[in-house]
Design a protein around this motif. Structure first.
Motif, PDB file in Angstrom:
ATOM      1  N   LYS A   3      -1.850   6.191   8.758  1.00  0.00           N
ATOM      2  CA  LYS A   3      -2.366   7.401   9.870  1.00  0.00           C
ATOM      3  C   LYS A   3      -3.236   8.284   9.392  1.00  0.00           C
ATOM      4  O   LYS A   3      -4.158   8.739  10.248  1.00  0.00           O
ATOM      5  N   THR A   4      -3.075   8.854   8.290  1.00  0.00           N
ATOM      6  CA  THR A   4      -4.004   9.854   7.518  1.00  0.00           C
ATOM      7  C   THR A   4      -5.544   9.187   7.489  1.00  0.00           C
ATOM      8  O   THR A   4      -6.548  10.005   7.827  1.00  0.00           O
ATOM      9  N   ALA A   5      -5.660   8.050   7.179  1.00  0.00           N
ATOM     10  CA  ALA A   5      -6.950   7.171   7.069  1.00  0.00           C
ATOM     11  C   ALA A   5      -7.678   7.359   8.198  1.00  0.00           C
ATOM     12  O   ALA A   5      -8.758   7.497   8.359  1.00  0.00           O
ATOM     13  N   GLU A   6      -6.783   7.021   9.274  1.00  0.00           N
ATOM     14  CA  GLU A   6      -7.392   6.812  10.739  1.00  0.00           C
ATOM     15  C   GLU A   6      -7.866   8.050  10.968  1.00  0.00           C
ATOM     16  O   GLU A   6      -9.053   8.475  11.755  1.00  0.00           O
ATOM     17  N   ILE A  63     -16.559  -3.843   6.762  1.00  0.00           N
ATOM     18  CA  ILE A  63     -15.246  -4.169   6.328  1.00  0.00           C
ATOM     19  C   ILE A  63     -15.632  -3.529   4.770  1.00  0.00           C
ATOM     20  O   ILE A  63     -16.503  -4.030   4.210  1.00  0.00           O
ATOM     21  N   TYR A  64     -14.754  -2.802   4.516  1.00  0.00           N
ATOM     22  CA  TYR A  64     -14.465  -2.380   2.994  1.00  0.00           C
ATOM     23  C   TYR A  64     -13.318  -2.749   2.487  1.00  0.00           C
ATOM     24  O   TYR A  64     -12.366  -2.127   2.723  1.00  0.00           O
ATOM     25  N   GLU A  65     -13.502  -3.740   1.579  1.00  0.00           N
ATOM     26  CA  GLU A  65     -12.325  -4.521   0.959  1.00  0.00           C
ATOM     27  C   GLU A  65     -12.095  -3.271  -0.401  1.00  0.00           C
ATOM     28  O   GLU A  65     -13.010  -3.544  -1.158  1.00  0.00           O
ATOM     29  N   ILE A  66     -11.238  -2.732  -0.491  1.00  0.00           N
ATOM     30  CA  ILE A  66     -10.853  -1.538  -1.435  1.00  0.00           C
ATOM     31  C   ILE A  66     -10.874  -2.052  -2.837  1.00  0.00           C
ATOM     32  O   ILE A  66     -11.329  -1.315  -3.639  1.00  0.00           O
ATOM     33  N   SER A  67      -9.956  -3.032  -2.936  1.00  0.00           N
ATOM     34  CA  SER A  67      -9.499  -3.340  -4.276  1.00  0.00           C
ATOM     35  C   SER A  67     -10.752  -3.927  -5.258  1.00  0.00           C
ATOM     36  O   SER A  67     -10.764  -3.691  -6.444  1.00  0.00           O
ATOM     37  N   LEU A  95     -11.509   5.476  -0.839  1.00  0.00           N
ATOM     38  CA  LEU A  95     -11.197   5.968  -2.256  1.00  0.00           C
ATOM     39  C   LEU A  95      -9.820   6.895  -1.981  1.00  0.00           C
ATOM     40  O   LEU A  95      -8.714   6.856  -2.805  1.00  0.00           O
ATOM     41  N   PHE A  96      -9.666   7.322  -0.639  1.00  0.00           N
ATOM     42  CA  PHE A  96      -8.355   8.192  -0.410  1.00  0.00           C
ATOM     43  C   PHE A  96      -7.082   7.022  -0.412  1.00  0.00           C
ATOM     44  O   PHE A  96      -5.985   7.328  -1.051  1.00  0.00           O
ATOM     45  N   ILE A  97      -7.463   6.025   0.157  1.00  0.00           N
ATOM     46  CA  ILE A  97      -6.350   4.890   0.339  1.00  0.00           C
ATOM     47  C   ILE A  97      -6.080   4.409  -1.147  1.00  0.00           C
ATOM     48  O   ILE A  97      -4.808   4.200  -1.313  1.00  0.00           O
ATOM     49  N   LYS A  98      -7.034   3.928  -1.936  1.00  0.00           N
ATOM     50  CA  LYS A  98      -6.547   3.419  -3.083  1.00  0.00           C
ATOM     51  C   LYS A  98      -5.835   4.525  -4.008  1.00  0.00           C
ATOM     52  O   LYS A  98      -5.111   4.264  -4.746  1.00  0.00           O
ATOM     53  N   GLU A  99      -6.309   5.767  -4.001  1.00  0.00           N
ATOM     54  CA  GLU A  99      -5.557   6.947  -4.780  1.00  0.00           C
ATOM     55  C   GLU A  99      -4.114   7.087  -4.247  1.00  0.00           C
ATOM     56  O   GLU A  99      -3.264   7.380  -5.008  1.00  0.00           O
ATOM     57  N   GLN A 100      -3.799   6.863  -3.052  1.00  0.00           N
ATOM     58  CA  GLN A 100      -2.489   6.899  -2.642  1.00  0.00           C
ATOM     59  C   GLN A 100      -1.775   5.877  -2.985  1.00  0.00           C
ATOM     60  O   GLN A 100      -0.333   5.739  -2.739  1.00  0.00           O
TER      61      GLN A 100
END
Length: 266
Positions: free
Chosen positions: A48-51, A118-122, A20-25
């Motif tokens: 980097k932040t996600a990791e 594995i979480y495919e975000i889109s 969710l963080f990745i998608k929002e960014q």
């Protein structure tokens, strides 16, 4: 003794939370925040932040485990348990506003992968399994590899080399064969997602070289748990750290493997 099922569901939650963080960014990504790690190899503050977020959360659920992580935010490796993490597989897709891109997390016990997420975000699709489950899942439903029994009835996935061109000519020859003799070839741009799609039957087979452990650890485990087969280009078991992988359903595996070996092994 750890409860792998419980650990897997906690890992799912972490992958979704970070996803969710990745998608929002994504809408905030501009060219000035994209760093170049190597030839055609990119990283952003989001990777980097996600990791960092994933590592911090995983430490809470399995405190004595080490980490093999793409961006190197944590480098301690333990003797027994190690998490293998790609916080954002498909970064090039991500920075161009494309999909797929995914969070990939595997847990290795000694030399064996025992958990994969594995979480495919889109598409909001979470693929997962754990040792002892004897099956794999997508958003709570059991998945299996496809039942296609030949290359000419298969859809093939691969990834194009982006820095190591040593095998480019042989790879292009293999690609030509599959283009002519299969339903087609697709290159989505996320090896983790490609493997998850083999596990759920969307692709019959996948192969690629010059990959890292974090690209394939979770996905190769999911394929096996979903009834498929995985090997390296020689038909062996060195596909996690060997930088080459073949993954397919059971029925097409021998034929597919023989074509890859014929073209890629010289």
């Amino acid at each position: 003794m750890i409860n792998l099922k419980e650990l897997c569901f906690k890992t799912n939650d972490i992958a979704r939370k970070v996803g969710l963080f990745i998608k929002e960014q994504q809408s905030k990504i501009k060219s000035d925040v994209v760093e170049v790690k190597g030839i055609h190899d990119f990283v952003t503050y989001v990777d980097k932040t996600a990791e960092e977020k994933i590592v911090a959360e995983l430490k809470l659920i399995l405190s004595d485990a080490g980490f093999i992580a793409e961006e190197g935010t944590e480098t301690y490796q333990a003797e027994r348990y190690n998490w293998i993490i790609d916080p954002l597989d498909g970064t090039t897709n991500y920075i161009h506003g494309l999909s797929p891109f995914a969070v990939s997390i595997a847990l290795q016990e000694y030399d064996e992968i025992i958990l994969g997420v594995i979480y495919e975000i889109s598409l909001d699709e979470c693929f997962y399994s754990w040792k002892g489950a004897s099956e794999a899942f997508l958003n709570g439903k059991t998945i299996t590899v496809s039942k296609a029994n030949s290359i000419d009835s298969s859809l093939i996935a691969t990834g194009f080399p982006y820095s190591n061109y040593d095998q480019l000519k042989t790879f292009m020859a293999s690609l030509e064969y599959f283009i002519i003799n299969s339903h087609g070839v697709r290159r989505p741009g996320s090896a983790a997602t490609d493997l998850a799609y083999v596990a759920c039957g969307r692709f019959e087979a996948f192969y690629e070289y010059s990959l890292q452990a974090w690209d394939v650890a979770a996905g190769s485990f999911l394929v096996s748990q979903a009834g498929g087969k995985v090997c390296d280009f020689k038909g062996g078991k060195n596909f996690i750290f060997g930088k080459e992988i073949i993954a397919s359903n059971t029925m097409v595996h021998d034929e597919f493997k023989s074509v890859v070996i014929k073209h890629m092994i010289k």
